[in-house]
Design a protein around this motif. Structure first.
Motif, PDB file in Angstrom:
ATOM      1  N   ASN A  15      42.545  46.977  32.324  1.00 56.14           N
ATOM      2  CA  ASN A  15      43.797  47.159  31.288  1.00 56.14           C
ATOM      3  C   ASN A  15      45.143  48.018  32.040  1.00 56.14           C
ATOM      4  N   THR A  16      44.826  48.607  33.129  1.00 57.96           N
ATOM      5  CA  THR A  16      46.183  49.231  33.820  1.00 57.96           C
ATOM      6  C   THR A  16      46.631  48.567  35.075  1.00 57.96           C
ATOM      7  N   SER A  17      45.666  47.709  35.408  1.00 57.30           N
ATOM      8  CA  SER A  17      46.002  46.768  36.820  1.00 57.30           C
ATOM      9  C   SER A  17      46.655  45.582  36.530  1.00 57.30           C
ATOM     10  N   PHE A  18      46.354  44.745  35.390  1.00 58.58           N
ATOM     11  CA  PHE A  18      46.711  43.670  35.086  1.00 58.58           C
ATOM     12  C   PHE A  18      47.521  43.339  33.933  1.00 58.58           C
ATOM     13  N   GLN A  19      48.483  42.323  33.907  1.00 53.76           N
ATOM     14  CA  GLN A  19      49.516  42.376  32.780  1.00 53.76           C
ATOM     15  C   GLN A  19      48.774  41.100  31.864  1.00 53.76           C
ATOM     16  N   LYS A  20      49.156  41.115  30.685  1.00 46.80           N
ATOM     17  CA  LYS A  20      48.682  40.047  29.807  1.00 46.80           C
ATOM     18  C   LYS A  20      49.249  38.652  29.838  1.00 46.80           C
ATOM     19  N   GLY A  21      48.524  37.728  29.723  1.00 40.48           N
ATOM     20  CA  GLY A  21      48.953  36.269  30.011  1.00 40.48           C
ATOM     21  C   GLY A  21      48.950  35.851  31.144  1.00 40.48           C
ATOM     22  N   GLU A  22      48.292  36.364  32.330  1.00 40.43           N
ATOM     23  CA  GLU A  22      48.398  35.714  33.673  1.00 40.43           C
ATOM     24  C   GLU A  22      47.066  35.080  33.999  1.00 40.43           C
ATOM     25  N   LYS A  23      46.901  34.942  35.413  1.00 45.85           N
ATOM     26  CA  LYS A  23      45.562  34.601  35.949  1.00 45.85           C
ATOM     27  C   LYS A  23      44.783  35.822  36.542  1.00 45.85           C
ATOM     28  N   TYR A  24      43.774  35.459  36.326  1.00 45.41           N
ATOM     29  CA  TYR A  24      42.758  36.812  36.873  1.00 45.41           C
ATOM     30  C   TYR A  24      41.599  36.202  37.662  1.00 45.41           C
ATOM     31  N   LEU A  25      41.532  36.654  38.919  1.00 49.24           N
ATOM     32  CA  LEU A  25      40.495  36.476  39.797  1.00 49.24           C
ATOM     33  C   LEU A  25      39.543  37.688  39.979  1.00 49.24           C
ATOM     34  N   ILE A  26      38.355  37.754  39.679  1.00 47.27           N
ATOM     35  CA  ILE A  26      37.688  39.253  39.719  1.00 47.27           C
ATOM     36  C   ILE A  26      36.044  38.732  40.537  1.00 47.27           C
ATOM     37  N   LEU A  27      35.872  39.850  41.316  1.00 45.89           N
ATOM     38  CA  LEU A  27      34.807  39.470  42.289  1.00 45.89           C
ATOM     39  C   LEU A  27      33.737  40.567  41.617  1.00 45.89           C
ATOM     40  N   ILE A  28      32.374  40.160  41.633  1.00 46.85           N
ATOM     41  CA  ILE A  28      31.291  41.110  41.311  1.00 46.85           C
ATOM     42  C   ILE A  28      30.021  40.566  42.270  1.00 46.85           C
ATOM     43  N   GLY A  29      29.545  41.610  42.796  1.00 50.17           N
ATOM     44  CA  GLY A  29      28.539  41.704  43.936  1.00 50.17           C
ATOM     45  C   GLY A  29      27.205  41.621  43.420  1.00 50.17           C
ATOM     46  N   THR A  42      25.741  42.230  33.922  1.00 51.11           N
ATOM     47  CA  THR A  42      26.545  43.113  32.975  1.00 51.11           C
ATOM     48  C   THR A  42      27.836  43.421  33.265  1.00 51.11           C
ATOM     49  N   ALA A  43      27.923  43.943  34.819  1.00 50.44           N
ATOM     50  CA  ALA A  43      29.365  43.949  35.185  1.00 50.44           C
ATOM     51  C   ALA A  43      30.257  42.757  35.109  1.00 50.44           C
ATOM     52  N   ALA A  44      29.724  41.920  35.186  1.00 52.11           N
ATOM     53  CA  ALA A  44      30.455  40.299  35.101  1.00 52.11           C
ATOM     54  C   ALA A  44      30.895  40.046  33.671  1.00 52.11           C
ATOM     55  N   LEU A  45      30.137  40.067  32.856  1.00 48.32           N
ATOM     56  CA  LEU A  45      30.479  40.144  31.570  1.00 48.32           C
ATOM     57  C   LEU A  45      31.595  41.065  30.952  1.00 48.32           C
ATOM     58  N   ALA A  46      31.164  42.508  31.444  1.00 48.47           N
ATOM     59  CA  ALA A  46      32.019  43.486  31.032  1.00 48.47           C
ATOM     60  C   ALA A  46      33.607  43.134  31.417  1.00 48.47           C
ATOM     61  N   ALA A  47      33.714  42.709  32.387  1.00 51.47           N
ATOM     62  CA  ALA A  47      34.928  42.362  33.132  1.00 51.47           C
ATOM     63  C   ALA A  47      35.716  40.933  32.264  1.00 51.47           C
ATOM     64  N   VAL A  48      34.786  40.233  32.008  1.00 51.38           N
ATOM     65  CA  VAL A  48      35.556  39.086  31.165  1.00 51.38           C
ATOM     66  C   VAL A  48      35.860  39.579  29.673  1.00 51.38           C
ATOM     67  N   LEU A  49      35.028  40.530  29.152  1.00 49.06           N
ATOM     68  CA  LEU A  49      35.465  41.178  27.984  1.00 49.06           C
ATOM     69  C   LEU A  49      36.613  42.007  27.958  1.00 49.06           C
ATOM     70  N   GLU A  50      36.719  42.524  28.939  1.00 42.98           N
ATOM     71  CA  GLU A  50      38.136  43.324  29.302  1.00 42.98           C
ATOM     72  C   GLU A  50      39.140  42.542  29.330  1.00 42.98           C
ATOM     73  N   VAL A  51      39.075  41.113  30.044  1.00 43.60           N
ATOM     74  CA  VAL A  51      40.302  40.698  30.190  1.00 43.60           C
ATOM     75  C   VAL A  51      40.403  40.063  28.907  1.00 43.60           C
ATOM     76  N   ALA A  52      39.528  39.472  28.201  1.00 39.93           N
ATOM     77  CA  ALA A  52      39.798  39.105  26.959  1.00 39.93           C
ATOM     78  C   ALA A  52      40.420  39.902  25.957  1.00 39.93           C
ATOM     79  N   LEU A  53      39.923  41.295  25.891  1.00 39.27           N
ATOM     80  CA  LEU A  53      40.544  42.177  24.881  1.00 39.27           C
ATOM     81  C   LEU A  53      42.128  42.598  25.460  1.00 39.27           C
ATOM     82  N   LEU A  54      42.297  42.594  26.527  1.00 39.27           N
ATOM     83  CA  LEU A  54      43.665  42.736  27.224  1.00 39.27           C
ATOM     84  C   LEU A  54      44.658  41.497  26.504  1.00 39.27           C
ATOM     85  N   ASN A  55      43.991  40.367  26.591  1.00 41.85           N
ATOM     86  CA  ASN A  55      44.844  39.329  26.014  1.00 41.85           C
ATOM     87  C   ASN A  55      44.841  39.241  24.597  1.00 41.85           C
ATOM     88  N   ARG A  56      44.289  40.072  23.933  1.00 40.05           N
ATOM     89  CA  ARG A  56      44.012  39.548  22.458  1.00 40.05           C
ATOM     90  C   ARG A  56      45.536  39.446  21.757  1.00 40.05           C
TER      91      ARG A  56
END
Length: 237
Positions: A177-191, A223-237
């Motif tokens: 939420n401090t790195s990305f802005q709302k309404g954009e495209k995001y690509l997140i890597l999970i190991g 869990t990490a992958a789902l947490a990232a998706v949820l954070e992006v969704a909350l950022l764009n709520r």
């Protein structure tokens, strides 16, 4: 609302025949009758309100009553690139939940420490379709074939997208939420379970990925992958 996945349908169709699989589900399982209303999705944002004209377990015929394009379209797009877990059911669980929350694209990435090297795309597509129908979505996430980490980094290096990598190495990391802005495209890597290698982290940082924190706890891959998706969704709520 009863949803059926029919990728062959087009906006100009005034009538449509359900496939044998969907016809069987409609007639034998749901016991639908003539004049019943069902909705179709094409996986590309099209929602079709239809009326059953002739119920048949192999070829149920429908009349298209109303077409809605871009149904449920979001102002953002999230692409998750995740190392497949040894137990593939854990990735299927992630994909199901992420689709319900709002996932647009998924790529299984084979890393140096990955315990699983192969992924059946067809199975993951079925999981995503079922989750989209369950959550009343007209968009089906794009499921890409598995690719090695290096090839994936090379393929997206010049993409105009916000890129982040969540790894376990101690470093200066930022929250989504401090790195990305709302309404954009995001690509997140999970190991993988053993995390990214130092070389993989270096490759990602060189390609423009931002180190991300998902909190203080060490999370499982899914869990990490789902947490990232949820954070992006909350950022764009």
């Amino acid at each position: 609302m009863l949803l059926f996945y029919t990728p062959e349908i087009e906006a100009h169709h005034s009538s449509f025949l359900l496939s044998e699989e969907e016809s069987k589900h409609a007639v034998r399982v749901l016991r639908l009758q003539a004049n019943d209303i069902i909705h179709l999705i094409d996986g590309r944002g099209g929602l079709y309100k239809t009326e059953i004209i002739e119920p048949h377990p192999k070829r149920t015929s429908l009349k298209v009553l109303e077409v809605t394009q871009q149904y449920g379209q979001t102002s953002f797009q999230v692409h998750m690139a995740v190392a497949p877990t040894k137990n593939i059911e854990r990735i299927e669980w992630f994909l199901e939940k992420a689709t319900e929350i709002g996932l647009h694209e998924f790529t299984p990435v084979i890393c140096a420490r990955s315990e699983r090297k192969e992924v059946k795309v067809e199975r993951l597509e079925k999981v995503a379709i079922a989750a989209a129908k369950q959550s009343l979505k007209a968009y089906i996430p794009k499921i890409n074939p598995a690719v090695t980490f290096s090839k994936f980094i090379s393929s997206i290096e010049n993409l105009d997208v916000n890129k982040g990598i969540a790894h376990c190495v101690d470093a200066d990391k930022k929250f989504i939420n401090t790195s990305f802005q709302k309404g954009e495209k995001y690509l997140i890597l999970i190991g993988p379970e053993g995390d990214f290698s130092d070389n993989e982290i270096a490759q990602a940082l060189q390609a423009g990925f931002i180190p991300l924190s998902l909190g203080e706890s060490r999370l499982r891959t899914e869990t990490a992958a789902l947490a990232a998706v949820l954070e992006v969704a909350l950022l764009n709520r």
